[in-house]
Design a protein around this motif. Structure first.
Motif, PDB file in Angstrom:
ATOM      1  N   TRP A  36       0.846  -1.183   0.000  1.00  0.00           N
ATOM      2  CA  TRP A  36       0.000   0.000   0.000  1.00  0.00           C
ATOM      3  C   TRP A  36       0.891   1.246   0.000  1.00  0.00           C
ATOM      4  CZ3 TRP A  36      -5.168  -0.129  -0.634  1.00  0.00           C
ATOM      5  CH2 TRP A  36      -5.824  -1.346  -0.403  1.00  0.00           C
ATOM      6  N   TYR A  37       0.528   2.191  -0.826  1.00  0.00           N
ATOM      7  CA  TYR A  37       1.187   3.486  -0.908  1.00  0.00           C
ATOM      8  C   TYR A  37       0.123   4.564  -0.715  1.00  0.00           C
ATOM      9  CZ  TYR A  37       5.156   1.008  -2.975  1.00  0.00           C
ATOM     10  OH  TYR A  37       6.204   0.152  -3.194  1.00  0.00           O
ATOM     11  N   ARG A  38       0.570   5.758  -0.404  1.00  0.00           N
ATOM     12  CA  ARG A  38      -0.392   6.852  -0.283  1.00  0.00           C
ATOM     13  C   ARG A  38       0.202   8.148  -0.841  1.00  0.00           C
ATOM     14  NH1 ARG A  38      -0.638   7.456   6.344  1.00  0.00           N
ATOM     15  NH2 ARG A  38       1.448   8.392   6.639  1.00  0.00           N
ATOM     16  N   GLN A  39      -0.710   8.988  -1.299  1.00  0.00           N
ATOM     17  CA  GLN A  39      -0.295  10.259  -1.871  1.00  0.00           C
ATOM     18  C   GLN A  39      -1.242  11.349  -1.405  1.00  0.00           C
ATOM     19  OE1 GLN A  39       0.004  10.263  -6.165  1.00  0.00           O
ATOM     20  NE2 GLN A  39       1.433  11.986  -6.118  1.00  0.00           N
ATOM     21  N   ALA A  40      -0.706  12.286  -0.661  1.00  0.00           N
ATOM     22  CA  ALA A  40      -1.470  13.436  -0.214  1.00  0.00           C
ATOM     23  C   ALA A  40      -1.362  14.535  -1.269  1.00  0.00           C
ATOM     24  CB  ALA A  40      -0.951  13.929   1.128  1.00  0.00           C
ATOM     25  N   PRO A  41      -2.297  15.475  -1.292  1.00  0.00           N
ATOM     26  CA  PRO A  41      -2.258  16.545  -2.299  1.00  0.00           C
ATOM     27  C   PRO A  41      -0.934  17.298  -2.264  1.00  0.00           C
ATOM     28  CG  PRO A  41      -4.370  16.532  -1.185  1.00  0.00           C
ATOM     29  CD  PRO A  41      -3.502  15.558  -0.450  1.00  0.00           C
ATOM     30  N   GLY A  42      -0.338  17.439  -3.434  1.00  0.00           N
ATOM     31  CA  GLY A  42       0.907  18.180  -3.549  1.00  0.00           C
ATOM     32  C   GLY A  42       2.139  17.443  -3.075  1.00  0.00           C
ATOM     33  N   LYS A  43       1.980  16.178  -2.727  1.00  0.00           N
ATOM     34  CA  LYS A  43       3.123  15.404  -2.230  1.00  0.00           C
ATOM     35  C   LYS A  43       3.354  14.184  -3.114  1.00  0.00           C
ATOM     36  CE  LYS A  43       2.774  16.843   2.584  1.00  0.00           C
ATOM     37  NZ  LYS A  43       2.778  16.381   4.008  1.00  0.00           N
ATOM     38  N   LEU A  47       5.521   4.887   0.265  1.00  0.00           N
ATOM     39  CA  LEU A  47       5.199   3.560   0.757  1.00  0.00           C
ATOM     40  C   LEU A  47       4.587   3.646   2.149  1.00  0.00           C
ATOM     41  CD1 LEU A  47       5.474   0.420   0.539  1.00  0.00           C
ATOM     42  CD2 LEU A  47       7.665   0.697   1.704  1.00  0.00           C
ATOM     43  N   VAL A  48       3.518   2.890   2.358  1.00  0.00           N
ATOM     44  CA  VAL A  48       2.911   2.766   3.673  1.00  0.00           C
ATOM     45  C   VAL A  48       3.316   1.429   4.303  1.00  0.00           C
ATOM     46  CG1 VAL A  48       0.751   2.608   4.958  1.00  0.00           C
ATOM     47  CG2 VAL A  48       0.954   4.209   3.023  1.00  0.00           C
ATOM     48  N   ALA A  49       3.093   0.360   3.555  1.00  0.00           N
ATOM     49  CA  ALA A  49       3.417  -0.974   4.055  1.00  0.00           C
ATOM     50  C   ALA A  49       3.509  -1.930   2.882  1.00  0.00           C
ATOM     51  CB  ALA A  49       2.357  -1.462   5.040  1.00  0.00           C
ATOM     52  N   VAL A  50       4.337  -2.955   3.039  1.00  0.00           N
ATOM     53  CA  VAL A  50       4.486  -3.965   1.998  1.00  0.00           C
ATOM     54  C   VAL A  50       4.597  -5.325   2.675  1.00  0.00           C
ATOM     55  CG1 VAL A  50       7.007  -3.727   1.918  1.00  0.00           C
ATOM     56  CG2 VAL A  50       5.784  -4.649  -0.068  1.00  0.00           C
ATOM     57  N   ILE A  51       4.076  -6.352   2.000  1.00  0.00           N
ATOM     58  CA  ILE A  51       4.114  -7.705   2.549  1.00  0.00           C
ATOM     59  C   ILE A  51       4.523  -8.676   1.448  1.00  0.00           C
ATOM     60  CG2 ILE A  51       1.622  -8.037   2.155  1.00  0.00           C
ATOM     61  CD1 ILE A  51       1.627  -9.736   4.765  1.00  0.00           C
ATOM     62  N   SER A  52       5.423  -9.579   1.786  1.00  0.00           N
ATOM     63  CA  SER A  52       5.873 -10.582   0.823  1.00  0.00           C
ATOM     64  C   SER A  52       4.872 -11.723   0.747  1.00  0.00           C
ATOM     65  CB  SER A  52       7.239 -11.129   1.251  1.00  0.00           C
ATOM     66  OG  SER A  52       7.091 -11.928   2.416  1.00  0.00           O
ATOM     67  N   ASN A  53       5.058 -12.621  -0.232  1.00  0.00           N
ATOM     68  CA  ASN A  53       4.123 -13.738  -0.332  1.00  0.00           C
ATOM     69  C   ASN A  53       4.318 -14.715   0.824  1.00  0.00           C
ATOM     70  OD1 ASN A  53       6.504 -14.919  -1.105  1.00  0.00           O
ATOM     71  ND2 ASN A  53       5.855 -15.411  -3.190  1.00  0.00           N
ATOM     72  N   ALA A  57       6.428  -8.443   6.609  1.00  0.00           N
ATOM     73  CA  ALA A  57       5.878  -7.110   6.398  1.00  0.00           C
ATOM     74  C   ALA A  57       6.862  -6.029   6.819  1.00  0.00           C
ATOM     75  CB  ALA A  57       4.577  -6.944   7.181  1.00  0.00           C
ATOM     76  N   ASN A  58       6.792  -4.914   6.109  1.00  0.00           N
ATOM     77  CA  ASN A  58       7.562  -3.731   6.468  1.00  0.00           C
ATOM     78  C   ASN A  58       6.650  -2.523   6.417  1.00  0.00           C
ATOM     79  OD1 ASN A  58      10.561  -4.438   6.769  1.00  0.00           O
ATOM     80  ND2 ASN A  58      10.012  -5.486   4.892  1.00  0.00           N
ATOM     81  N   TYR A  59       6.913  -1.572   7.296  1.00  0.00           N
ATOM     82  CA  TYR A  59       6.048  -0.413   7.436  1.00  0.00           C
ATOM     83  C   TYR A  59       6.851   0.882   7.405  1.00  0.00           C
ATOM     84  CZ  TYR A  59       2.696  -3.829   9.237  1.00  0.00           C
ATOM     85  OH  TYR A  59       1.862  -4.905   9.374  1.00  0.00           O
ATOM     86  N   ALA A  60       6.197   1.940   6.952  1.00  0.00           N
ATOM     87  CA  ALA A  60       6.757   3.272   7.116  1.00  0.00           C
ATOM     88  C   ALA A  60       6.764   3.597   8.606  1.00  0.00           C
ATOM     89  CB  ALA A  60       5.921   4.288   6.356  1.00  0.00           C
TER      90      ALA A  60
END
Length: 122
Positions: A36-43, A47-53, A57-60
């Motif tokens: 999961w990624y996120r994008q705020a206006p103007g930014k 990366l928010v978090a990623v998980i392997s199969n 898991a890794n997190y911001a």
């Protein structure tokens, strides 16, 4: 053709919770990382978090202890449970998957969802 479909965004008060879902569909042979990624206006998109199969898991740093990523490999679906939400979590959240499509020669895809809006009011 492979696609990701997200759901679960919305408006919530600070301190509340939301759960995002993202399902991959199409001719899929295997899925490696989902995230999961996120994008705020103007930014930029971050990366928010990623998980392997395998489930690693890794997190911001900004979401550690508040967000939990998980996946159901049988359903080709990744989830993001978001607790203790803050106004600064407001953004469009995008699902991403790195996968191989089925075929005579498997093809690598780096696929994005359409995005779902998360708004946290103070």
């Amino acid at each position: 053709q492979v696609q990701l479909v997200e759901s679960g965004g919305g408006l919530v008060q600070a301190g509340g919770s939301l759960r995002l879902s993202c399902a991959a569909s199409g001719s899929i042979l295997s899925i490696n990382d989902m995230g999961w990624y996120r994008q705020a206006p103007g930014k930029q998109r971050d990366l928010v978090a990623v998980i392997s199969n395998g489930g690693s898991a890794n997190y911001a740093d900004s979401v550690k202890g508040r967000f939990t990523i998980s996946r159901d490999n049988a359903k080709n679906t990744v989830y993001l449970q978001m607790n203790s939400l803050k106004p600064e979590d407001t953004a469009v959240y995008y699902c991403n998957a790195k996968l191989y499509g089925s075929g005579f020669i498997p093809k690598f895809y780096d696929v994005w969802g359409q995005g779902t809006q998360v708004t946290v009011s103070s």
